[in-house]
Scaffold this active site. Structure first.
Site, PDB file in Angstrom:
ATOM      1  CG  ASP A 113      -2.738 -14.050   7.725  1.00 61.24           C
ATOM      2  OD1 ASP A 113      -2.548 -15.322   7.741  1.00 61.24           O
ATOM      3  OD2 ASP A 113      -3.354 -13.282   8.729  1.00 61.24           O
ATOM      4  CE  LYS A 126      -4.131   0.517   1.230  1.00 65.26           C
ATOM      5  NZ  LYS A 126      -5.265   0.954   0.038  1.00 65.26           N
TER       6      LYS A 126
HETATM    7  C1  IPM Z   1      -1.176 -18.310   9.123  1.00 58.31           C
HETATM    8  C2  IPM Z   1      -2.127 -17.906  10.503  1.00 58.31           C
HETATM    9  C3  IPM Z   1      -0.854 -17.330  11.629  1.00 58.31           C
HETATM   10  C4  IPM Z   1      -0.603 -15.963  10.818  1.00 58.31           C
HETATM   11  C5  IPM Z   1      -1.446 -17.140  12.781  1.00 58.31           C
HETATM   12  C6  IPM Z   1      -2.039 -18.310  13.505  1.00 58.31           C
HETATM   13  C7  IPM Z   1      -0.360 -16.414  13.643  1.00 58.31           C
HETATM   14  O1  IPM Z   1      -2.912 -17.128  10.261  1.00 58.31           O
HETATM   15  O2  IPM Z   1      -0.275 -19.092   9.404  1.00 58.31           O
HETATM   16  O3  IPM Z   1      -1.695 -17.994   8.199  1.00 58.31           O
HETATM   17  O4  IPM Z   1      -1.520 -14.970  11.001  1.00 58.31           O
HETATM   18  O5  IPM Z   1       0.510 -15.937  10.397  1.00 58.31           O
HETATM   19 MN    MN Z   2      -3.573 -17.107   8.011  1.00 57.94          MN
END
Ligand code: IPM
Ligand code: MN
Ligand code: NAD
Length: 350
Positions: free
Chosen positions: A244, A187
């Protein structure tokens, strides 16, 4: 020396890792396996989601395979003791800064996605997510009480040139072995960290990878393009938080969140961390119906990237495809197989 350290974790984690054990025993019985409690289970046993001993065992293995962590049981644990904090500690402790999340649509699953067949058939793109920096780790972070009532919460997004360069190199190198295109998502229109991200990627590309096609995209548009025309992407490079979110969206293109594996890599010669991208799925945990393929495919990535057994990885990938061709489906893919039956279908195909 342990070849593969298993960290089954919580919820459906142990259910899907049990299927990896079956597959590993059949495919490479010589593999030295070890196992430790991790996440909520480790917190219950030791008061820590990641003990120093487990981190040392992880660093001393050739590869680590994690199931999933977290769940409602630990929702009110102190934030630094929560299962998810253990996972962040493991990623940081192992120094695995580049997270490869392949959005690969297996041919037999072209109709399993909630998107139209023509959009996902033949889909094969790779998200390279920065994994040990950004807002997940930035300081300061806190929640404070305000004098006039209410609270104020702070998280910090922070990236350095060196952090952006090392993960970008992984993306460019991967692209050279694929369709030679990197799309970098940030962004830069509103965030200084996004501005630096774009500058560093552009400069690195000019200096070291001018042969690779580089495109920049704003992360919100990237989310839209992933559901509009996902086959335009080859390698998508992005930060920890955007990666993510974008990878969960990409997972659904492949039929289910239960299909997407990942490999987290650090400096050459250090062990990789392999994990399905899905969570502990508290809504289905204990029912024996979770899809084990993301975990089995994470093992496939471990064979390829850390264990030096690419030919076994190829066999396993072909076996998964064959099992799907023969109609093996857990409920998330519209079928009726249990977790164990899906594992058995892969074994039979092997
Ligand atoms: C992922 C999960 C993790 C992240 C969490 C559980 C810490 O969502 O591996 O995608 O946010 O990285
Ligand atoms: Mn995740
Ligand atoms: P989730 O990924 O656990 O589940 C989201 C949805 O997908 C649920 O409906 C679930 O049933 C389904 N699903 C996930 N994996 C599946 C599989 N293998 N087979 C069939 N269906 C599957 O995400 P959530 O519900 O937002 O999070 C639950 C917990 O998991 C939280 O505590 C979260 O922090 C944690 N989490 C952990 C990881 C990890 O360990 N890598 C990743 C994501 C979330």
């Amino acid at each position: 020396m342990t070849d593969l350290l298993l960290l089954p974790g919580d919820g459906i984690g142990p259910e899907v890792i049990a299927e990896v054990r079956k597959v590993a025993a059949a495919l490479c019985p010589d593999l030295a396996l070890d196992e430790r409690p991790f996440g909520g289970r480790s917190y219950d046993l030791h008061g820590e989601p990641l003990t120093a001993e487990t981190l040392e065992a992880a660093k001393a293995s050739k590869a680590v395979l994690m199931g999933a962590v977290g769940g409602p049981k630990w929702a009110s644990a102190p934030r630094d003791k929560r299962p998810e904090a253990g996972l962040l500690g493991l990623r940081a402790g192992m120094g695995v800064f580049a997270n490869l999340r392949p959005a690969l649509c297996f041919q037999p699953l072209a109709d399993a996605s909630s998107l139209k067949r023509e959009l996902v058939e033949g889909l094969d793109f790779m998200i390279v997510r920065e994994l040990t920096g950004g807002i997940y780790f930035g300081e300061p972070r806190y929640i404070e009480d305000l004098p006039a009532g209410g609270k104020r919460a702070v998280d910090t997004q922070v990236y350095t040139t060196a952090e952006i360069e090392r993960v970008s190199r992984v993306a460019f190198e991967l692209a050279r072995g694929r369709r030679n295109k990197v799309t970098s998502a940030e962004k830069s229109n509103v965030m200084d960290s996004g501005l630096l991200w774009r500058e560093v990627v552009t400069e690195l590309h000019r200096r070291e990878y001018p042969d690779v096609i580089l495109e920049h995209i704003l992360a919100d548009n990237a989310a839209m393009q992933i559901v509009k025309n996902p086959k335009q992407f080859d390698v998508m490079l992005t930060d920890n938080l955007f990666g993510d979110i974008l990878s969960d969206a990409a997972a659904q293109l492949t039929g289910s969140l239960g299909m997407l594996p990942s490999a987290a890599l650090g400096a050459p010669g250090t062990p990789g961390l392999y994990e399905p991208i899905h969570g502990s799925a508290p809504d289905i945990a204990g029912q024996g119906i979770a899809n084990p393929l993301a975990a089995i495919l994470s093992f496939e990535m471990a064979l390829r990237w850390s264990l030096g057994r690419p030919e076994l990885a190829d066999r396993l990938l072909a076996a998964v495809n064959r099992a799907l061709e023969q109609g093996a489906r857990t409920p998330d893919l519209g079928g009726k197989l249990s977790t164990a039956q899906m594992g058995d279908a892969v074994l039979a195909a092997l």
